[in-house]
Design a protein around this motif. Sequence first.
Motif, PDB file in Angstrom:
ATOM      1  N   TYR A  75      43.596  53.480  31.277  1.00  0.00           N
ATOM      2  CA  TYR A  75      43.318  52.043  31.192  1.00  0.00           C
ATOM      3  C   TYR A  75      42.863  51.492  32.543  1.00  0.00           C
ATOM      4  CZ  TYR A  75      44.793  51.169  26.404  1.00  0.00           C
ATOM      5  OH  TYR A  75      44.851  51.136  25.034  1.00  0.00           O
ATOM      6  N   GLU A  76      43.456  51.968  33.607  1.00  0.00           N
ATOM      7  CA  GLU A  76      43.044  51.505  34.931  1.00  0.00           C
ATOM      8  C   GLU A  76      41.582  51.855  35.204  1.00  0.00           C
ATOM      9  OE1 GLU A  76      45.935  53.273  37.508  1.00  0.00           O
ATOM     10  OE2 GLU A  76      47.311  51.586  37.341  1.00  0.00           O
ATOM     11  N   LEU A  77      41.212  53.079  34.877  1.00  0.00           N
ATOM     12  CA  LEU A  77      39.825  53.501  35.084  1.00  0.00           C
ATOM     13  C   LEU A  77      38.875  52.712  34.187  1.00  0.00           C
ATOM     14  CD1 LEU A  77      40.355  57.366  35.378  1.00  0.00           C
ATOM     15  CD2 LEU A  77      39.820  55.770  37.223  1.00  0.00           C
ATOM     16  N   GLY A  78      39.318  52.435  32.957  1.00  0.00           N
ATOM     17  CA  GLY A  78      38.487  51.661  32.037  1.00  0.00           C
ATOM     18  C   GLY A  78      38.280  50.233  32.502  1.00  0.00           C
ATOM     19  N   VAL A  79      39.327  49.616  33.042  1.00  0.00           N
ATOM     20  CA  VAL A  79      39.205  48.256  33.577  1.00  0.00           C
ATOM     21  C   VAL A  79      38.236  48.257  34.751  1.00  0.00           C
ATOM     22  CG1 VAL A  79      40.425  46.412  34.798  1.00  0.00           C
ATOM     23  CG2 VAL A  79      41.446  47.459  32.769  1.00  0.00           C
ATOM     24  N   ARG A  80      38.363  49.250  35.608  1.00  0.00           N
ATOM     25  CA  ARG A  80      37.443  49.340  36.749  1.00  0.00           C
ATOM     26  C   ARG A  80      35.998  49.430  36.260  1.00  0.00           C
ATOM     27  NH1 ARG A  80      38.006  54.163  41.014  1.00  0.00           N
ATOM     28  NH2 ARG A  80      37.562  55.406  39.168  1.00  0.00           N
ATOM     29  N   HIS A  81      35.753  50.248  35.244  1.00  0.00           N
ATOM     30  CA  HIS A  81      34.403  50.425  34.727  1.00  0.00           C
ATOM     31  C   HIS A  81      33.840  49.107  34.202  1.00  0.00           C
ATOM     32  CE1 HIS A  81      31.215  51.975  31.993  1.00  0.00           C
ATOM     33  NE2 HIS A  81      31.100  52.895  32.920  1.00  0.00           N
ATOM     34  N   PHE A  82      34.666  48.352  33.456  1.00  0.00           N
ATOM     35  CA  PHE A  82      34.185  47.086  32.903  1.00  0.00           C
ATOM     36  C   PHE A  82      33.941  46.058  34.009  1.00  0.00           C
ATOM     37  CE2 PHE A  82      35.073  42.771  31.365  1.00  0.00           C
ATOM     38  CZ  PHE A  82      34.001  42.637  30.482  1.00  0.00           C
ATOM     39  N   VAL A  83      34.827  45.975  34.973  1.00  0.00           N
ATOM     40  CA  VAL A  83      34.658  44.999  36.052  1.00  0.00           C
ATOM     41  C   VAL A  83      33.402  45.317  36.864  1.00  0.00           C
ATOM     42  CG1 VAL A  83      35.674  44.079  38.180  1.00  0.00           C
ATOM     43  CG2 VAL A  83      37.111  44.450  36.157  1.00  0.00           C
ATOM     44  N   GLU A  84      33.137  46.594  37.070  1.00  0.00           N
ATOM     45  CA  GLU A  84      31.909  46.974  37.778  1.00  0.00           C
ATOM     46  C   GLU A  84      30.681  46.544  36.982  1.00  0.00           C
ATOM     47  OE1 GLU A  84      32.454  51.135  38.319  1.00  0.00           O
ATOM     48  OE2 GLU A  84      33.656  50.907  40.152  1.00  0.00           O
ATOM     49  N   PHE A  85      30.743  46.703  35.665  1.00  0.00           N
ATOM     50  CA  PHE A  85      29.638  46.256  34.818  1.00  0.00           C
ATOM     51  C   PHE A  85      29.497  44.736  34.900  1.00  0.00           C
ATOM     52  CE2 PHE A  85      28.502  44.278  30.766  1.00  0.00           C
ATOM     53  CZ  PHE A  85      27.238  44.813  30.541  1.00  0.00           C
ATOM     54  N   ALA A  86      30.614  44.028  34.798  1.00  0.00           N
ATOM     55  CA  ALA A  86      30.581  42.566  34.845  1.00  0.00           C
ATOM     56  C   ALA A  86      30.023  42.071  36.174  1.00  0.00           C
ATOM     57  CB  ALA A  86      31.984  42.011  34.613  1.00  0.00           C
ATOM     58  N   THR A  87      30.340  42.771  37.243  1.00  0.00           N
ATOM     59  CA  THR A  87      29.834  42.388  38.560  1.00  0.00           C
ATOM     60  C   THR A  87      28.324  42.609  38.635  1.00  0.00           C
ATOM     61  OG1 THR A  87      31.954  42.958  39.593  1.00  0.00           O
ATOM     62  CG2 THR A  87      30.022  42.826  41.037  1.00  0.00           C
ATOM     63  N   GLY A 131      38.019  35.242  38.268  1.00  0.00           N
ATOM     64  CA  GLY A 131      36.899  34.521  38.858  1.00  0.00           C
ATOM     65  C   GLY A 131      36.284  35.267  40.027  1.00  0.00           C
ATOM     66  N   GLU A 132      37.129  35.920  40.812  1.00  0.00           N
ATOM     67  CA  GLU A 132      36.648  36.665  41.978  1.00  0.00           C
ATOM     68  C   GLU A 132      36.341  38.115  41.653  1.00  0.00           C
ATOM     69  OE1 GLU A 132      39.676  36.188  44.919  1.00  0.00           O
ATOM     70  OE2 GLU A 132      39.261  34.037  45.222  1.00  0.00           O
ATOM     71  N   LYS A 133      36.580  38.499  40.398  1.00  0.00           N
ATOM     72  CA  LYS A 133      36.421  39.907  39.976  1.00  0.00           C
ATOM     73  C   LYS A 133      37.198  40.821  40.931  1.00  0.00           C
ATOM     74  CE  LYS A 133      32.002  39.377  37.566  1.00  0.00           C
ATOM     75  NZ  LYS A 133      31.754  37.949  37.766  1.00  0.00           N
ATOM     76  N   ASP A 134      38.426  40.411  41.194  1.00  0.00           N
ATOM     77  CA  ASP A 134      39.333  41.139  42.088  1.00  0.00           C
ATOM     78  C   ASP A 134      39.867  42.357  41.335  1.00  0.00           C
ATOM     79  OD1 ASP A 134      41.493  42.087  43.571  1.00  0.00           O
ATOM     80  OD2 ASP A 134      42.128  40.096  44.207  1.00  0.00           O
ATOM     81  N   LEU A 135      39.261  43.501  41.577  1.00  0.00           N
ATOM     82  CA  LEU A 135      39.570  44.696  40.794  1.00  0.00           C
ATOM     83  C   LEU A 135      41.028  45.127  40.884  1.00  0.00           C
ATOM     84  CD1 LEU A 135      38.679  46.977  38.974  1.00  0.00           C
ATOM     85  CD2 LEU A 135      37.757  48.160  40.970  1.00  0.00           C
ATOM     86  N   PRO A 136      41.616  45.292  42.073  1.00  0.00           N
ATOM     87  CA  PRO A 136      43.027  45.692  42.128  1.00  0.00           C
ATOM     88  C   PRO A 136      43.951  44.722  41.389  1.00  0.00           C
ATOM     89  CG  PRO A 136      42.011  45.998  44.264  1.00  0.00           C
ATOM     90  CD  PRO A 136      41.023  45.233  43.421  1.00  0.00           C
ATOM     91  N   ALA A 137      43.674  43.422  41.507  1.00  0.00           N
ATOM     92  CA  ALA A 137      44.525  42.429  40.848  1.00  0.00           C
ATOM     93  C   ALA A 137      44.379  42.508  39.333  1.00  0.00           C
ATOM     94  CB  ALA A 137      44.183  41.025  41.335  1.00  0.00           C
TER      95      ALA A 137
END
Length: 330
Positions: free
Chosen positions: A67-79, A34-40
Amino acid sequence: MTLALYSGNLLAQSHEWTNLHDEELRRRAVKAAGEKDLPALVSLTTAFLTVQGKSGVLTSPRTVEAYELGVRHFVEFATAQAVNILRPGRHDAQNYINTMLAAGRKPAGVHLKVAAASALYRALRWAGATEADPFREARVPKDPTPGIIKRPPYTEDELADVLDRADTHAKFLLFLTAHAGLRISEALNLHWDDIDEAAKRIHVRSGKGRKDRIVAMSTSLARAARHYRGLYAPGGPDHTDGKRTTPPENVFRYAEMTTARYHLSKAFKLAGVDFRGFHPGRKYAGTRLLRQIKDFGRVAAHLGHESVDTTRKGYASLAADDLKDDLAGW
């Protein structure tokens, strides 16, 4: 925001989530999404890979980092696109894919990013945070161009020029990739007792999928190995040169790919050759060996490929006129 990528023991890292009761696990995962907390979200995905992934706690550091870099990329897009991660719209996943393609990212790279985003959603479902599976129906177009064409091997002249200018470390590393066909991770993980110059063979103990294999050495590689051992093996004059960050049983004094890239790219620059990464060296090994023995199966074994199709599509090719001698008497 800077992520602390893979470090330490995966099992210990996963305990941050697996030690929680189910309701608390769900609550924290919902809060993170919900908070798009990237580290979490990165931590949750890594824990999921550790517990439910194909390789579990034996997942390689490179895979975890990807996978970590890929998650970061998607969360940045979602944000940026105001995507609700827990309740994505029906077109959000395909929009993510299309946005990457429109920006010029190749289908192979998009596949990797989608794999990471899919892992994030598997982790969220594992935690009980959502039932969403937005990438199930999403499609990434196939690239019909073979990998050997898109990312060709280094040429004979390019390698010769670099070897002329490389220092002992870079030269030996280049021989390991371009003659033995080792992956860079396999080369950097070698121990001294894995290399037998007399028998001209290398024991790869940390291959992809944790598979061991024996790799034959070329005459040039065996010669380079003897020279390198004389300088850097325990007891050698340059073994303790003040730059070592690995245990004494390791062949190379550094274990990070970024450090290896720095040293090898410096040699390429001195030679005036464009450094395109480590894989073109493996492709050189595959293509040269295939043209010599004309056996995809043996070349696949040399490169450590589980499937011959991987070798055929991306790592080795025959010349267009390869059959001319065979057809000469027709």
